[in-house]
Scaffold this active site. Sequence first.
Site, mmCIF file in Angstrom:
data_model
loop_
_atom_site.group_PDB
_atom_site.id
_atom_site.type_symbol
_atom_site.label_atom_id
_atom_site.label_comp_id
_atom_site.label_asym_id
_atom_site.label_seq_id
_atom_site.Cartn_x
_atom_site.Cartn_y
_atom_site.Cartn_z
ATOM 1 N N CYS A 91 16.339 -43.142 29.381
ATOM 2 C CA CYS A 91 17.311 -43.338 30.461
ATOM 3 C C CYS A 91 17.563 -44.807 30.800
ATOM 4 O O CYS A 91 18.589 -45.135 31.390
ATOM 5 C CB CYS A 91 16.853 -42.605 31.719
ATOM 6 S SG CYS A 91 16.493 -40.868 31.452
ATOM 7 N N TYR A 186 26.032 -36.531 47.401
ATOM 8 C CA TYR A 186 27.380 -36.010 47.165
ATOM 9 C C TYR A 186 28.365 -36.541 48.198
ATOM 10 O O TYR A 186 29.482 -36.960 47.856
ATOM 11 C CB TYR A 186 27.370 -34.482 47.201
ATOM 12 C CG TYR A 186 27.020 -33.823 45.897
ATOM 13 C CD1 TYR A 186 27.990 -33.596 44.925
ATOM 14 C CD2 TYR A 186 25.719 -33.415 45.629
ATOM 15 C CE1 TYR A 186 27.667 -32.975 43.728
ATOM 16 C CE2 TYR A 186 25.386 -32.796 44.430
ATOM 17 C CZ TYR A 186 26.368 -32.575 43.482
ATOM 18 O OH TYR A 186 26.052 -31.966 42.295
ATOM 19 N N LYS A 230 25.106 -22.969 48.777
ATOM 20 C CA LYS A 230 24.585 -22.633 47.453
ATOM 21 C C LYS A 230 23.436 -23.558 47.071
ATOM 22 O O LYS A 230 22.436 -23.118 46.488
ATOM 23 C CB LYS A 230 25.711 -22.719 46.424
ATOM 24 C CG LYS A 230 25.318 -22.261 45.030
ATOM 25 C CD LYS A 230 26.524 -22.290 44.091
ATOM 26 C CE LYS A 230 26.120 -21.842 42.693
ATOM 27 N NZ LYS A 230 27.292 -21.881 41.761
ATOM 28 N N PRO A 247 20.655 -28.390 41.581
ATOM 29 C CA PRO A 247 21.522 -29.275 42.360
ATOM 30 C C PRO A 247 20.818 -30.425 43.073
ATOM 31 O O PRO A 247 21.504 -31.363 43.499
ATOM 32 C CB PRO A 247 22.186 -28.333 43.365
ATOM 33 C CG PRO A 247 21.276 -27.178 43.484
ATOM 34 C CD PRO A 247 20.637 -27.028 42.141
ATOM 35 N N VAL A 347 22.648 -37.838 41.105
ATOM 36 C CA VAL A 347 22.676 -36.426 41.487
ATOM 37 C C VAL A 347 24.115 -35.960 41.660
ATOM 38 O O VAL A 347 24.479 -34.851 41.265
ATOM 39 C CB VAL A 347 21.858 -36.196 42.777
ATOM 40 C CG1 VAL A 347 22.175 -34.844 43.394
ATOM 41 C CG2 VAL A 347 20.362 -36.291 42.478
ATOM 42 N N HIS A 351 24.433 -38.184 35.133
ATOM 43 C CA HIS A 351 23.405 -38.977 34.453
ATOM 44 C C HIS A 351 23.496 -38.818 32.935
ATOM 45 O O HIS A 351 22.682 -38.143 32.313
ATOM 46 C CB HIS A 351 22.035 -38.533 34.971
ATOM 47 C CG HIS A 351 20.870 -39.278 34.412
ATOM 48 N ND1 HIS A 351 20.971 -40.524 33.813
ATOM 49 C CD2 HIS A 351 19.541 -38.950 34.365
ATOM 50 C CE1 HIS A 351 19.773 -40.916 33.422
ATOM 51 N NE2 HIS A 351 18.886 -39.981 33.740
ATOM 52 N N CYS A 381 14.122 -45.231 35.983
ATOM 53 C CA CYS A 381 12.952 -44.745 35.255
ATOM 54 C C CYS A 381 13.374 -44.228 33.889
ATOM 55 O O CYS A 381 14.549 -43.937 33.654
ATOM 56 C CB CYS A 381 12.242 -43.647 36.047
ATOM 57 S SG CYS A 381 13.255 -42.210 36.438
#
Length: 396
Positions: A91, A186, A230, A247, A347, A351, A381
């Site tokens: 990553c 978000y 959700k 999520p 998130v 990614h 990381c």
Amino acid sequence: MANLPPVYIVSTARTPIGSFLGSLSSQTAVQLGSVAIKGAVERAGIKPEDVDEVFFGNVLSAGVGQGPARQCALGAGLPQTVIATTVNKVCASSLKAIILGAQNIMLGTSDIVVAGGTESMSNTPHYLPNLRNGAKYGDQTLVDGVLKDGLTDSFKKDHMGISAELCVDDHDLTREAQDEYAINSYKKAQAATEAGLFTEIVPVEIPGGRGKPAIKVERDDEVKNLNVDKLKAMRPAFKPDGTVTAPNAAPINDGAAAVVLVSEAKLKELNLKPVAKILGWGDAEREPERFTIAPALAIPKAIKHAGLTAEQVEYYEINEAFSAVALANMKILGLNPDQVNVYGGSVAIGHPLGCSGARIVTTLTSVLKERKAKIGAVGICNGGGGASAMVIENLQ
């Protein structure tokens, strides 16, 4: 870095981030990388032939073809004489590519370097192990390349999510805290998108086919997908009694990002306008299963390398491989949440493994400009126990 020659970022560019099998899934990692490199070179105000070298991250290289960095460079219209190196630090690949590019300029090997990374997780193939020896008898099992080479610890053979659960246990993180963090990610990304703050984005044109017009993708796919009810009701993804869910973790994505780095001599010679100055960087490693908190080691190293103190850093981008990663590293470093990922993070944005390190650099430059701030730091990381970090000074 007081005795080292300065290195400047003169442009940043990233594609929108596509969802898994989403808007960018028809584009290969090379095509996406070419878009990012071309956008960065054009924004820098330099000619393609001015570029000496390219360092470009790519993690899931199976099926991409020889030398992904070289393919991206030529696909972006850079000359055939340009040197290109592909970087795989999982990553952290594209942030390490930027570090390598800066070091190259400081050594005097190059004056202008393009650095970044690309990933098309949608196009990563499945593998058929041992087929070369022949299928003698019985079923043959397909191995998912995304899982095998991107999301599985090579030492304990656990999914990265198991390491996230260990992080949760080590740092007393609740399900509620992770969900709330994800919701805020978000919401921040949605607000930044609507306000047009992701100025680093360059659009990707998708051919329409059969006489249809091309489709221009200009926004990140995932950002709009928040469903609070959700999200809170989702079952644990990795352990029956766990707290990490799909999520409140980063999704699987496609995208590319690039920056143009120049020496001070070339900056003056070509009368280029700097976006930022690289002040320092740091890498760190620890136990593979605790890679999630390696940024808490790398970021202080980068700040020290820059000759600064933590109090001088105004904004941070810490890659959200999982909500737990951001929460744990903020807790260890004692950071104010208002300083971290102010436009949302992975998130919500996504990614793409080989892209994310450079993506957070491009986003940080946008944050520093909009907030009229001076100093920012990024940390990411990587699987295997590592992390990379960088500190930059805003010059916009």
